[in-house]
Design a protein around this motif. Structure first.
Motif, PDB file in Angstrom:
ATOM      1  N   PRO A 211       0.887  -1.121   0.031  1.00 19.71           N
ATOM      2  CA  PRO A 211       0.199  -0.005  -0.007  1.00 19.71           C
ATOM      3  C   PRO A 211       0.865   1.178  -0.009  1.00 19.71           C
TER       4      PRO A 211
ATOM      5  N   GLU B 169      -5.174  -3.677   0.480  1.00 20.08           N
ATOM      6  CA  GLU B 169      -5.097  -2.468   1.154  1.00 20.08           C
ATOM      7  C   GLU B 169      -6.612  -2.418   1.822  1.00 20.08           C
TER       8      GLU B 169
ATOM      9  N   TYR C 248      -5.285  -3.828   5.296  1.00 16.72           N
ATOM     10  CA  TYR C 248      -4.781  -2.627   5.845  1.00 16.72           C
ATOM     11  C   TYR C 248      -5.682  -1.282   6.202  1.00 16.72           C
TER      12      TYR C 248
ATOM     13  N   SER D 208      -8.080   0.236   4.552  1.00 15.32           N
ATOM     14  CA  SER D 208      -8.042   1.328   3.697  1.00 15.32           C
ATOM     15  C   SER D 208      -7.272   2.579   3.980  1.00 15.32           C
TER      16      SER D 208
ATOM     17  N   HIS E 149      -4.919   4.412   3.142  1.00 15.20           N
ATOM     18  CA  HIS E 149      -4.433   5.232   2.116  1.00 15.20           C
ATOM     19  C   HIS E 149      -5.471   5.864   1.462  1.00 15.20           C
TER      20      HIS E 149
ATOM     21  N   ARG F 101      -2.557   6.550  -6.722  1.00 13.95           N
ATOM     22  CA  ARG F 101      -1.507   5.894  -5.814  1.00 13.95           C
ATOM     23  C   ARG F 101       0.031   6.480  -6.243  1.00 13.95           C
TER      24      ARG F 101
END
Length: 446
Positions: free
Chosen positions: A178, A252, A256, A258, A260, A421
């Protein structure tokens, strides 16, 4: 002859699962077993209070008996009668108290059994090889089989998010770690919006077709104040690695939280004009649904915006627990394996409803099946129309929360943002590596 009491009369009440509503099977919400148990436990608390009052009455009868014992010296016969009458009354009070205690304990025992069953459902266990083989022969894994396969693959206490972090954390997979995501406005327009669940699904289809990481922010008027709808598309595999909704983006979303994408959505809301405390509805399909649900537990996002509702379609959200007070509805199809991709069932709570579509669906001849016909957004849009027309108490209550935020529709400002990204950096030169398409072999996935 007196009528016979119905079987089970006087026993503890037991919650019942709601009956299917056509092709819709509903779990959770006001009609869900969990909320029914909450209501029963609330009744148990009142029974406990009544039991305490009856205990006080029993203690008072014993005190009265002790005082009446003094009258035996004056009138033995009448004194005995009075003492016996009070004693009989105390025994009757005690009998009623014992019955109430038994009912309360039966309800508590039922609740414990239900919680154990829910734990087993969250990790359903092994599935028969014959069922798996039949499903593979049919061309796709069903949601239920996928949940069972994945849940049985993880050791106790380990879930899909743990596995995702373990895999993506490898230094050999640096390219799919990520990375920071930024929102860039693609311009806005004024459109006449019908903010229904079904039309939200169809707008997501248009976003997905762009394939470039765009989300949509819709500003809705509510009697002079603003409410906001965020539309987040599903996985877009044939795109540069700067698109956060590519296949690594699933990692992600599931592993994770989200970390980011959520800040980028908050940035997009701010730039679209949303202010602190404004009400927000998040709608997402597939990977986008997981990102949408992650907003419901993102403390930074929730400290800024009042997320009222999350609507997902074909999304693996069972491992995501929202903050209290946030309503959500998860549309899933029995033939769609993607919602089972985290090996977990969404929780059955008052504010969380899972709707399973059970109608058989097929991919039209000549069309790309993608991840299967059950995962198709038009399929979910049709299901959302049935949800809106349903009289099921869970669906009526949940749909009312959604409608209460988005309003009746009309002219609205629509802003599209492209999420990008951060490009991969070459550690040897610390220069940005070129944006390379990834996973082209999975065309049609969502």
């Amino acid at each position: 002859m007196a009528d016979s009491a119905p079987v089970g009369a006087g026993s503890a009440p037991l919650p019942l699962p709601p009956a299917p509503d056509g092709i819709l099977t509903v779990r959770g919400g006001l009609g869900g077993i969990s909320f029914q148990f909450e209501e029963l436990l609330r009744g148990v608390a009142q029974l406990d209070q009544l039991v305490r009052q009856l205990l006080a009455v029993e203690a008072e009868t014993r005190r009265v008996q002790d005082e009446l014992a003094l009258s035996l010296y004056e009138s033995y016969a009448s004194g005995c009668e009075a003492i016996n009458a009070v004693a009989d009354s105390g025994k009757e009070v005690g009998r009623v108290r014992h019955e109430l205690e038994a009912v309360a304990e039966a309800v508590r025992a039922g609740h414990r059994d239900y919680q154990k069953a829910e734990t087993r459902n969250a990790y359903p266990g092994d599935f028969g090889a014959e069922q798996i083989g039949l499903s593979m022969w049919a061309g796709t894994l069903s949601r239920d089989i996928t949940e069972n396969l994945l849940s049985s693959a993880f050791p106790s206490g380990v879930d899909a998010s743990d596995a995702v972090r373990s895999i993506l954390g490898s230094p050999f997979l640096r390219g799919i770690h990520p990375r920071s995501v930024t929102a860039h406005s693609m311009g806005d327009s004024v459109e006449v919006i019908e903010p229904s669940m079904a039309q939200s699904m169809r707008r997501l289809e248009s976003l997905h077709a762009l394939g470039d990481g765009q989300i949509e922010i819709i500003q809705l008027d509510k009697n002079g104040s603003s409410a906001w709808m965020v539309l987040i598309p599903g996985t877009q595999p044939n795109s540069p690695n700067t698109n956060p909704f590519d296949i690594p983006g699933i990692g992600e979303a599931l592993g994770y939280d989200s970390q980011h994408v959520a800040p980028a959505i908050a940035q997009a809301l701010r730039e679209a004009g949303a202010e602190a405390g404004d009400q927000v509805v998040a709608v997402g399909h597939s990977q986008g649904g997981a990102h949408a649900m992650n907003l419901s537990r993102n403390k930074a996002f929730l400290s800024e915006f009042d997320l009222k509702y999350v609507l997902t379609a074909g999304a693996p959200t069972g491992g995501i627990t929202p903050e209290q007070g946030i309503s959500s509805m998860h549309l899933e199809h029995a033939q769609d394996w993607v919602p089972g991709g985290d090996g977990r069932l969404p929780a059955d709570t008052k504010d969380r409803v899972t709707v399973t579509l059970t109608n058989p669906v097929q991919t039209p001849e000549g069309q790309d099946p993608g991840l299967g016909p059950g995962h198709d957004l038009e399929n979910y849009a049709s299901g959302a129309e049935r949800v809106s027309a349903s009289e099921d108490p869970s669906l009526v209550a949940s749909s009312a929360v959604f409608a209460g935020v988005v309003g009746a529709g009309g002219a609205a400002k629509v802003t599209r943002f492209k999420l990008e990204r951060e490009p991969i950096r070459d550690p040897r030169t610390d220069a940005r590596a070129p944006n390379l398409p990834e996973n082209r072999s999975t065309a049609g996935a969502r």
